[in-house]
Write a protein that holds these residues in place. Structure first.
Motif, PDB file in Angstrom:
ATOM      1  N   ALA A 154      25.473  78.305   3.221  1.00 40.67           N
ATOM      2  CA  ALA A 154      26.454  78.341   4.309  1.00 40.67           C
ATOM      3  C   ALA A 154      25.775  78.240   5.668  1.00 40.67           C
ATOM      4  O   ALA A 154      26.205  77.474   6.539  1.00 40.67           O
ATOM      5  CB  ALA A 154      27.275  79.631   4.224  1.00 40.67           C
ATOM      6  N   GLN A 155      24.680  78.995   5.846  1.00 42.52           N
ATOM      7  CA  GLN A 155      23.966  78.965   7.130  1.00 42.52           C
ATOM      8  C   GLN A 155      23.373  77.586   7.396  1.00 42.52           C
ATOM      9  O   GLN A 155      23.484  77.057   8.505  1.00 42.52           O
ATOM     10  CB  GLN A 155      22.849  80.017   7.112  1.00 42.52           C
ATOM     11  N   CYS A 208      13.811  82.770   4.100  1.00 43.42           N
ATOM     12  CA  CYS A 208      14.703  83.827   3.609  1.00 43.42           C
ATOM     13  C   CYS A 208      14.101  84.530   2.392  1.00 43.42           C
ATOM     14  O   CYS A 208      14.106  85.771   2.306  1.00 43.42           O
ATOM     15  CB  CYS A 208      16.073  83.257   3.252  1.00 43.42           C
ATOM     16  N   TYR A 209      13.577  83.760   1.452  1.00 40.49           N
ATOM     17  CA  TYR A 209      12.978  84.365   0.262  1.00 40.49           C
ATOM     18  C   TYR A 209      11.741  85.186   0.622  1.00 40.49           C
ATOM     19  O   TYR A 209      11.496  86.244   0.024  1.00 40.49           O
ATOM     20  CB  TYR A 209      12.608  83.288  -0.761  1.00 40.49           C
ATOM     21  N   LYS A 210      10.976  84.701   1.577  1.00 35.16           N
ATOM     22  CA  LYS A 210       9.782  85.442   2.018  1.00 35.16           C
ATOM     23  C   LYS A 210      10.172  86.819   2.548  1.00 35.16           C
ATOM     24  O   LYS A 210       9.538  87.830   2.230  1.00 35.16           O
ATOM     25  CB  LYS A 210       9.045  84.647   3.096  1.00 35.16           C
ATOM     26  N   ARG A 211      11.249  86.860   3.357  1.00 39.24           N
ATOM     27  CA  ARG A 211      11.686  88.128   3.938  1.00 39.24           C
ATOM     28  C   ARG A 211      12.319  89.041   2.887  1.00 39.24           C
ATOM     29  O   ARG A 211      12.130  90.255   2.904  1.00 39.24           O
ATOM     30  CB  ARG A 211      12.675  87.862   5.072  1.00 39.24           C
ATOM     31  N   ASP A 262      18.236  91.801   6.118  1.00 37.20           N
ATOM     32  CA  ASP A 262      19.212  92.802   6.532  1.00 37.20           C
ATOM     33  C   ASP A 262      20.626  92.361   6.141  1.00 37.20           C
ATOM     34  O   ASP A 262      21.432  93.165   5.674  1.00 37.20           O
ATOM     35  CB  ASP A 262      19.125  93.004   8.054  1.00 37.20           C
ATOM     36  N   VAL A 263      20.928  91.050   6.328  1.00 31.50           N
ATOM     37  CA  VAL A 263      22.257  90.529   5.984  1.00 31.50           C
ATOM     38  C   VAL A 263      22.425  90.428   4.473  1.00 31.50           C
ATOM     39  O   VAL A 263      23.357  91.016   3.898  1.00 31.50           O
ATOM     40  CB  VAL A 263      22.484  89.143   6.622  1.00 31.50           C
ATOM     41  N   LEU A 265      23.406  85.057  13.633  1.00 33.92           N
ATOM     42  CA  LEU A 265      22.133  85.298  14.313  1.00 33.92           C
ATOM     43  C   LEU A 265      21.136  86.016  13.407  1.00 33.92           C
ATOM     44  O   LEU A 265      19.952  85.650  13.352  1.00 33.92           O
ATOM     45  CB  LEU A 265      22.353  86.103  15.594  1.00 33.92           C
ATOM     46  N   ASN A 266      21.613  87.025  12.673  1.00 31.50           N
ATOM     47  CA  ASN A 266      20.685  87.819  11.865  1.00 31.50           C
ATOM     48  C   ASN A 266      20.240  87.115  10.596  1.00 31.50           C
ATOM     49  O   ASN A 266      19.233  87.500  10.002  1.00 31.50           O
ATOM     50  CB  ASN A 266      21.305  89.174  11.535  1.00 31.50           C
ATOM     51  N   LEU A 267      20.960  86.082  10.168  1.00 37.64           N
ATOM     52  CA  LEU A 267      20.446  85.278   9.061  1.00 37.64           C
ATOM     53  C   LEU A 267      19.208  84.492   9.481  1.00 37.64           C
ATOM     54  O   LEU A 267      18.418  84.067   8.635  1.00 37.64           O
ATOM     55  CB  LEU A 267      21.524  84.327   8.534  1.00 37.64           C
TER      56      LEU A 267
END
Length: 281
Positions: free
Chosen positions: A169-170, A207-210, A62-63, A54-56
């Motif tokens: 993986a996600q 993901c990279y943006k975050r 955070d992960v 979920l957090n990904l």
């Protein structure tokens, strides 16, 4: 009584081992407690798998950033998460091969009938070496990722490997389930292929943006750079494949491939001629 995991001596009322933290199991394995164990592992809202998954989506920084910075207990580590994704992906490939073989071949042959035999052989190879294929993608993507952010020093190449392991993986987990659902809905394979590519690009970019705290224009620019580097590397790999093909042009495999490509080219020519003739009428 000793801990079954590390063999440390336990007190009579201990529920967890003081040395390794493992839960003390006193009852024999039954269907009921086996189900309870599986439920607590995968369905409990506090378990690491669900939190990681979920957090990904909600806060990948955070992960991924947490693991890189030393938070190693709250979420599944990237290697285990990738191993889980590979296992589920292998099951997904078996289901596709058994129940949706035509759609699978159609996705690989781009709808060209003459390429279906080669596509079937290719997908058979992908199924057999699925885990190896996924693992080989990791350093390849990580290299491109590091090159895209070469001017930023927050993360080194090894840390980019961690990022890519989590992201691949996600993507594999969610695409496996979504593709099965879309196959059941009998959507065209072309939609699945293009949708999968778009989702992967969007998820990686998010993901990279975050992680790097980038603006929208910056992440769009870096996404284009990523795709540009990927294209250049693919061209290099294609040239290498052509050179290898020339070197082994007399092999049975290369002869089959040449015949299939000739058939595809002739079919394309016939289709173009038919379309031109219909237009002239």
């Amino acid at each position: 009584m000793n801990c079954k995991n590390c063999h440390t001596k336990l007190e009579e009322n201990d529920d967890y081992c003081k040395n390794c933290g493992g839960k003390v199991i006193r009852n024999r394995l039954t269907i009921k407690n086996l189900f309870e164990h599986v439920s607590s592992t995968f369905l409990n809202l506090d378990n690491t798998f669900l939190l990681t998954f979920l957090n990904l989506f909600k806060k990948p920084e955070d992960v991924i950033g947490g693991f890189i910075n030393g938070t190693r207990k709250r979420y599944i580590n990237p290697i285990n998460y990738l191993a889980l994704a590979i296992t589920i992906g292998g099951i997904y490939m078996i289901i596709l091969n058994k129940y949706f073989p035509n759609q699978l071949i159609e996705m690989s042959s781009a709808g060209i009938k003459e390429q279906e035999v080669f596509a079937a052989k290719f997908m058979s190879g992908v199924k057999d070496y699925y885990s190896l294929f996924m693992v080989l993608l990791i350093p390849f993507y990580a290299l491109i990722s590091r090159l895209v952010f070469i001017n930023k020093k927050e993360f080194n190449y090894t840390e980019h490997l961690v990022m890519v392991m989590y992201m691949v993986a996600q993507f594999s987990l969610i695409s496996s389930f979504l593709n099965l659902l879309l196959f059941l809905l009998q959507l065209p394979a072309s939609i699945l292929s293009s949708g999968s590519i778009f989702f992967q690009i969007a998820f990686f970019g998010y993901c990279y943006k975050r992680l790097y705290k980038l603006s929208i224009p910056d992440i769009i620019l870096r996404t284009l750079i990523f795709l540009g580097i990927l294209l250049v590397l693919m061209i290099i790999l294609t040239i290498m494949a052509v050179i290898i093909g020339i070197m082994f042009k007399d092999s049975v495999f290369m002869q089959d491939l040449i015949e299939l490509q000739k058939g595809a080219f002739e079919a394309g020519q016939k289709a173009a001629e038919a379309a031109a003739a219909a237009k002239n009428k």
